[in-house]
Design an enzyme around this catalytic site. Sequence first.
Site, PDB file in Angstrom:
ATOM      1  CE  LYS B  93      -3.973   1.777   2.974  1.00  0.00           C
ATOM      2  NZ  LYS B  93      -4.707   1.160   3.949  1.00  0.00           N
ATOM      3  CB  SER B 168      -7.974   2.797   3.362  1.00  0.00           C
ATOM      4  OG  SER B 168      -7.108   2.220   4.209  1.00  0.00           O
ATOM      5  CB  SER B 192      -8.371   0.088   5.881  1.00  0.00           C
ATOM      6  OG  SER B 192      -9.031   1.192   6.175  1.00  0.00           O
TER       7      SER B 192
END
Lengths: 69, 461
Positions: B93, B168, B192
Site C-alpha cells: 500500500k 482503504s 481497511s
Amino acid sequence: MKDQENTIAKLASLQELELTAEEIATAAGPVLELIRAADALARESGYAKLDASIRVPPSRRAGGEPGAK
Amino acid sequence: MTIAVTASTIAERHQNPCLLTIDRLGDAIRRGRLSIRGVIESSLSCIATADKTINAFLFVDPEGAREAAERLEKELTRGHDRGPLHGVPVAVKDLFATRGQPTSAGSRLLAKHVTDHDALVVRRLREAGAIIVGKTQMNEFAFGVTGLNSHFAPVRNPRATDRIVGGSSSGSAAAVAAGMCVGALGTDTGGSIRIPAALTGIVGFKPTFDVVSRDGVLPLSDSLDHVGPLTRTVVDTRILFECIAGKSMRSPRPAASLSGLRLGILEDHCTKLDEDVADAWNRFLETMRSVGVELSSLEGDATHEAMVASTVIMFSEAAEVHRDWVRTRRDEYDPATRARLIQGSLLPATTFVQAQRIRERLRRRLAAYFESVDVIACPTQAAVACQPSKLNPQVIQHMLRNTRLAPLLGNPAISLPLPSRALPVGLQLIAKAQADEDLLTVAAAIERTIGAQSSVKEDTR
C-alpha cells in the site's frame, strides 16, 4: 441549526481553525451527534454522581474493582 | 451487473504463476519449472494488461523488480535460499515507505514525496526474498472505506468491475484478487484490510495491535492503526504474517480439527444481512454444525458502542496527525478526507476521554465472551460490493459496522471468503489478543472445510 453552527464556530476558534461558513455547516451535525452519542454511552458506564455535575468513574467508587475504568 | 472477472480471467488463461499459492510457486521455482524472472515478467505483464481497467497501482517498479529477480535467481542457483518468499512478487500500500520510491499515501499533499528508507516490514519482506513490484492505491491517508480517492482513477473490483473494492487498502486487495501479485500489505484502522478482502474474495488479516511494526508507515490513528497481509489463502497469509512480524518462518502446521471448537456468534453483527450474505452465512453455520463445531450466541449491542468510540478516537487522532495541514493546506485534501479531519479537529477532549471509557467497557465485555468461546465469528460485511453510485453515508456506516470492534480493542481478526452465489462474501473471525497463530490455525481449518479457495489455481505443470 444556527445554535449548532455557533457552537461549532466556537470549537473551531478554540482550535485556531478558520473555517468557512460551509465547512461549519457541514461539520455541525456529525460533530454534535458524536459528542452526544459518546456522552450518552459513557453515562451508561455507571458513573456515581456526587451532585448534578461531578461524575465519578466506577473505579473510584468504594468496592470498584482494580482496573475498572 | 458486470461480472467481468477481467484480470483473473486473463491471468488464468495465461497460467499466471501469481495465482499459485506461495508454497506451490516456491516448489515450481525450486524444481526449475518456473524461473523467478519468468514469475516477475508474468506479474508485470498482468499489471500492464489488467491494471488499465482495475487501477490497483499508483506506482509500478519494473526495473527494480527485474533487478531483484535477477539477483535472487543467481542466489538460488548458488544455493542461497531465503525461504518461502524467495522470488515471490508482492505489492505494498502506498502508505509504506519504500526506499527511493514515491510514498504519497494517495494524496496530492505528498505527490512529490520520495522516501529514503524502507518501512521495517518492507525491509523484512526484501530480506526474505520477496520482490516489491509496486505501490497500491488507497483512500487518501487511509481515511475511508470506499477505496475511492478523488485524486486518482477509481479502483475497480476484479470480481465485478462495476463494483467498488472497498478500502482503504483497495489497490492491495484488487492487485491480489486480479493475480497481479501473490500477496500485498495493507493497513487496518477500522476495517481497511478486511473490508476490501471480503469484497474481492481474498483473505485479509489484521493481527493483534502492535504485533507487526508500524515503523515507516504513515499514521492515521496511532492507537488504532494495524499492519497486515492480504493474500489468496490463509496459509499464504501465515507466511507473510510471520515474515513481517519478524517471527521465524515455520513450515505449514498440521491440519487442525474443527470438532469441539467453540465458535461464538456475535448476534448484533449478524442482522440486516443482504440476501447473498445471509445465504452464504447460513450455509457456513450449517457446515460448522455438521463438523462438530459448538456454536453459541453472544448477545449484547457492541456495534453502536464500537462505532461511536472508534469514530471519536480515529477522527481525533487523525486530526492531531494532520493538525498543521488542516490549517494551511486544507484545500488540497480529497473532500471526504477534509470533512473528517475538520470533524476530528472539533471534538473536545472530554468526548475523547468518554470514548476511551467506552473502549474499556467493550474490552471487558469481549474478554468475558472469550471465557466461553475460542473464536468469535460474523460476516465481515453485511452486504456484497455495491456500485459507486449507490454509496451514501448510511451504506458507508453499514460497511463499517462489523469491522470496527477488532481494531478498537486490538484483537486479531481475519476475513476469508465464503462460498457464495455471485459476488464475494467474507467470513470474519476474531480471537483473543496475542492469539494470532491460533486464529490462523482455525481459519486454515475452516478454509479447508468450506472449500472456498475458488480463485487458487492448481499447479498442473
